[in-house]
Design a protein around this motif. Structure first.
Motif, PDB file in Angstrom:
ATOM      1  N   VAL A  47       0.852  -1.191   0.000  1.00  0.00           N
ATOM      2  CA  VAL A  47       0.000   0.000   0.000  1.00  0.00           C
ATOM      3  C   VAL A  47       0.886   1.239   0.000  1.00  0.00           C
ATOM      4  CG1 VAL A  47      -2.034  -1.075   1.024  1.00  0.00           C
ATOM      5  CG2 VAL A  47      -0.270  -0.118   2.521  1.00  0.00           C
ATOM      6  N   GLY A  48       2.103   1.055  -0.520  1.00  0.00           N
ATOM      7  CA  GLY A  48       3.081   2.121  -0.595  1.00  0.00           C
ATOM      8  C   GLY A  48       4.207   1.911   0.399  1.00  0.00           C
ATOM      9  N   LEU A  49       5.392   2.245  -0.045  1.00  0.00           N
ATOM     10  CA  LEU A  49       6.574   2.160   0.818  1.00  0.00           C
ATOM     11  C   LEU A  49       7.095   3.573   1.050  1.00  0.00           C
ATOM     12  CD1 LEU A  49       8.422  -0.767  -0.994  1.00  0.00           C
ATOM     13  CD2 LEU A  49       7.213  -0.882   1.196  1.00  0.00           C
ATOM     14  N   SER A  50       7.196   3.941   2.311  1.00  0.00           N
ATOM     15  CA  SER A  50       7.757   5.254   2.642  1.00  0.00           C
ATOM     16  C   SER A  50       9.271   5.131   2.788  1.00  0.00           C
ATOM     17  CB  SER A  50       7.155   5.776   3.948  1.00  0.00           C
ATOM     18  OG  SER A  50       7.609   4.983   5.035  1.00  0.00           O
ATOM     19  N   ARG A  51       9.927   6.266   2.782  1.00  0.00           N
ATOM     20  CA  ARG A  51      11.373   6.291   3.028  1.00  0.00           C
ATOM     21  C   ARG A  51      11.673   5.624   4.367  1.00  0.00           C
ATOM     22  NH1 ARG A  51      15.910   8.793   4.780  1.00  0.00           N
ATOM     23  NH2 ARG A  51      17.335   9.705   3.295  1.00  0.00           N
ATOM     24  N   ASP A  52      10.834   5.895   5.355  1.00  0.00           N
ATOM     25  CA  ASP A  52      11.002   5.290   6.670  1.00  0.00           C
ATOM     26  C   ASP A  52      10.866   3.764   6.598  1.00  0.00           C
ATOM     27  OD1 ASP A  52      11.341   5.587   9.595  1.00  0.00           O
ATOM     28  OD2 ASP A  52       9.299   4.775   9.643  1.00  0.00           O
ATOM     29  N   ASP A  53       9.909   3.264   5.810  1.00  0.00           N
ATOM     30  CA  ASP A  53       9.762   1.818   5.625  1.00  0.00           C
ATOM     31  C   ASP A  53      11.052   1.219   5.068  1.00  0.00           C
ATOM     32  OD1 ASP A  53       7.030   1.784   6.376  1.00  0.00           O
ATOM     33  OD2 ASP A  53       6.384   2.129   4.305  1.00  0.00           O
ATOM     34  N   VAL A  54      11.598   1.876   4.056  1.00  0.00           N
ATOM     35  CA  VAL A  54      12.822   1.382   3.402  1.00  0.00           C
ATOM     36  C   VAL A  54      13.958   1.301   4.412  1.00  0.00           C
ATOM     37  CG1 VAL A  54      14.561   1.861   1.630  1.00  0.00           C
ATOM     38  CG2 VAL A  54      12.130   2.204   1.115  1.00  0.00           C
ATOM     39  N   LEU A  55      14.115   2.355   5.217  1.00  0.00           N
ATOM     40  CA  LEU A  55      15.206   2.393   6.188  1.00  0.00           C
ATOM     41  C   LEU A  55      14.973   1.437   7.362  1.00  0.00           C
ATOM     42  CD1 LEU A  55      15.835   6.242   6.180  1.00  0.00           C
ATOM     43  CD2 LEU A  55      17.293   4.466   5.180  1.00  0.00           C
ATOM     44  N   PRO A  88      16.780   4.808  -0.390  1.00  0.00           N
ATOM     45  CA  PRO A  88      15.833   5.459   0.523  1.00  0.00           C
ATOM     46  C   PRO A  88      15.047   6.550  -0.200  1.00  0.00           C
ATOM     47  CG  PRO A  88      17.979   5.236   1.562  1.00  0.00           C
ATOM     48  CD  PRO A  88      18.154   4.875   0.110  1.00  0.00           C
ATOM     49  N   ALA A  89      13.741   6.347  -0.289  1.00  0.00           N
ATOM     50  CA  ALA A  89      12.840   7.295  -0.950  1.00  0.00           C
ATOM     51  C   ALA A  89      11.414   6.870  -0.636  1.00  0.00           C
ATOM     52  CB  ALA A  89      13.066   7.295  -2.470  1.00  0.00           C
ATOM     53  N   ASP A  90      10.476   7.749  -0.983  1.00  0.00           N
ATOM     54  CA  ASP A  90       9.062   7.392  -0.869  1.00  0.00           C
ATOM     55  C   ASP A  90       8.613   6.756  -2.176  1.00  0.00           C
ATOM     56  OD1 ASP A  90       8.573   8.314   1.742  1.00  0.00           O
ATOM     57  OD2 ASP A  90       8.329  10.377   1.021  1.00  0.00           O
ATOM     58  N   TYR A  91       8.003   5.595  -2.072  1.00  0.00           N
ATOM     59  CA  TYR A  91       7.433   4.880  -3.218  1.00  0.00           C
ATOM     60  C   TYR A  91       5.932   4.766  -2.947  1.00  0.00           C
ATOM     61  CZ  TYR A  91      12.355   3.748  -3.825  1.00  0.00           C
ATOM     62  OH  TYR A  91      13.726   3.831  -3.978  1.00  0.00           O
ATOM     63  N   LEU A  92       5.265   5.900  -3.007  1.00  0.00           N
ATOM     64  CA  LEU A  92       3.868   6.008  -2.620  1.00  0.00           C
ATOM     65  C   LEU A  92       3.010   6.468  -3.792  1.00  0.00           C
ATOM     66  CD1 LEU A  92       4.556   7.991   0.682  1.00  0.00           C
ATOM     67  CD2 LEU A  92       4.058   5.542   0.507  1.00  0.00           C
ATOM     68  N   ALA A  93       1.831   5.878  -3.917  1.00  0.00           N
ATOM     69  CA  ALA A  93       0.875   6.327  -4.931  1.00  0.00           C
ATOM     70  C   ALA A  93       0.407   7.726  -4.539  1.00  0.00           C
ATOM     71  CB  ALA A  93      -0.295   5.360  -5.001  1.00  0.00           C
ATOM     72  N   GLU A  94       0.496   8.650  -5.481  1.00  0.00           N
ATOM     73  CA  GLU A  94       0.129  10.033  -5.192  1.00  0.00           C
ATOM     74  C   GLU A  94      -1.088  10.493  -5.975  1.00  0.00           C
ATOM     75  OE1 GLU A  94       3.735  12.199  -5.898  1.00  0.00           O
ATOM     76  OE2 GLU A  94       4.635  11.527  -4.017  1.00  0.00           O
ATOM     77  N   THR A  95      -1.265   9.993  -7.181  1.00  0.00           N
ATOM     78  CA  THR A  95      -2.394  10.418  -8.010  1.00  0.00           C
ATOM     79  C   THR A  95      -3.549   9.427  -7.867  1.00  0.00           C
ATOM     80  OG1 THR A  95      -1.726   9.152  -9.970  1.00  0.00           O
ATOM     81  CG2 THR A  95      -0.758  11.382  -9.695  1.00  0.00           C
ATOM     82  N   GLY A  96      -4.724   9.847  -8.274  1.00  0.00           N
ATOM     83  CA  GLY A  96      -5.871   8.949  -8.274  1.00  0.00           C
ATOM     84  C   GLY A  96      -5.626   7.728  -9.141  1.00  0.00           C
TER      85      GLY A  96
END
Length: 197
Positions: free
Chosen positions: A111-119, A127-135
């Motif tokens: 359901v998305g990986l945050s930078r914090d999740d990666v670390l 390390p980065a945000d891999y999150l859905a941003e658009t509809g």
């Protein structure tokens, strides 16, 4: 922005699939996810104000990075599976596809990986945000949760997928439930019948 046609998308799958079995597994999954997005989009409600052509291309290409995890013998590197999204992004970028399409590959995992999740989880990703941003990205991410490429591939209910998220924390379950509230649950019966066998 020019969006790739279904024929062009299939050609990309055929170009990168290392074996016919890999092509069947990944491309069939992508077609199922596409069917789920189209079904959910056809219903009235919030979250439907999306570019359905972009959603179609994104759903048909979201897992193309899986092919880069196969070795020469046709064995999938399960240990590095978490990397398939980033690998897909890179593959699509190398092919010259628009950023809006490349993003589907990198932003659909879980359901998305945050930078914090990666670390915190020490994932083998930059390390980065891999999150859905658009509809559009959210719709593809959500639809992807209802079919798994396990052996054998299976359809999952919303409750079954939510159960798998519990080990990753309440915030992940809550993120999935928010998408469930926005998009509703797909009717998997017609897809099960269409892809049976």
């Amino acid at each position: 922005m020019r969006i790739a046609t279904d024929k062009e998308i299939l050609a990309l799958h055929e170009k990168y699939a290392p074996t016919p079995a890999a092509l069947d597994l990944v491309y069939t999954h992508c077609r199922i996810v596409c069917g789920i997005t189209e079904q959910l989009h056809s219903r009235p409600g919030p979250g439907r104000e999306v570019d359905i052509d972009l959603v179609r291309a994104g759903s048909l290409l979201h897992d193309i990075g899986v092919y880069r995890l196969y070795d020469d013998a046709g064995t999938l590197d399960h240990a590095n599976y978490i990397r398939h999204g980033l690998l897909g992004y890179q593959l699509l970028e190398e092919e010259g596809l628009p950023e809006a399409i490349c993003r589907f590959a990198a932003r659909h995992t879980g359901v998305g990986l945050s930078r914090d999740d990666v670390l915190t989880q020490q994932l083998p990703l930059p390390p980065a945000d891999y999150l859905a941003e658009t509809g559009e990205e959210r719709l593809v991410m959500y639809a992807d949760k209802f079919h798994s490429k396990t052996t054998p591939p299976v359809f999952l209910t919303a409750a079954a997928y939510a159960d798998t998220l519990k080990r990753f924390g309440h915030d992940k379950v809550a993120a999935f439930q928010a998408m469930r509230a926005d998009f509703g649950e797909p009717d998997l019966g017609p897809l099960r019948r269409a892809y049976a066998g």
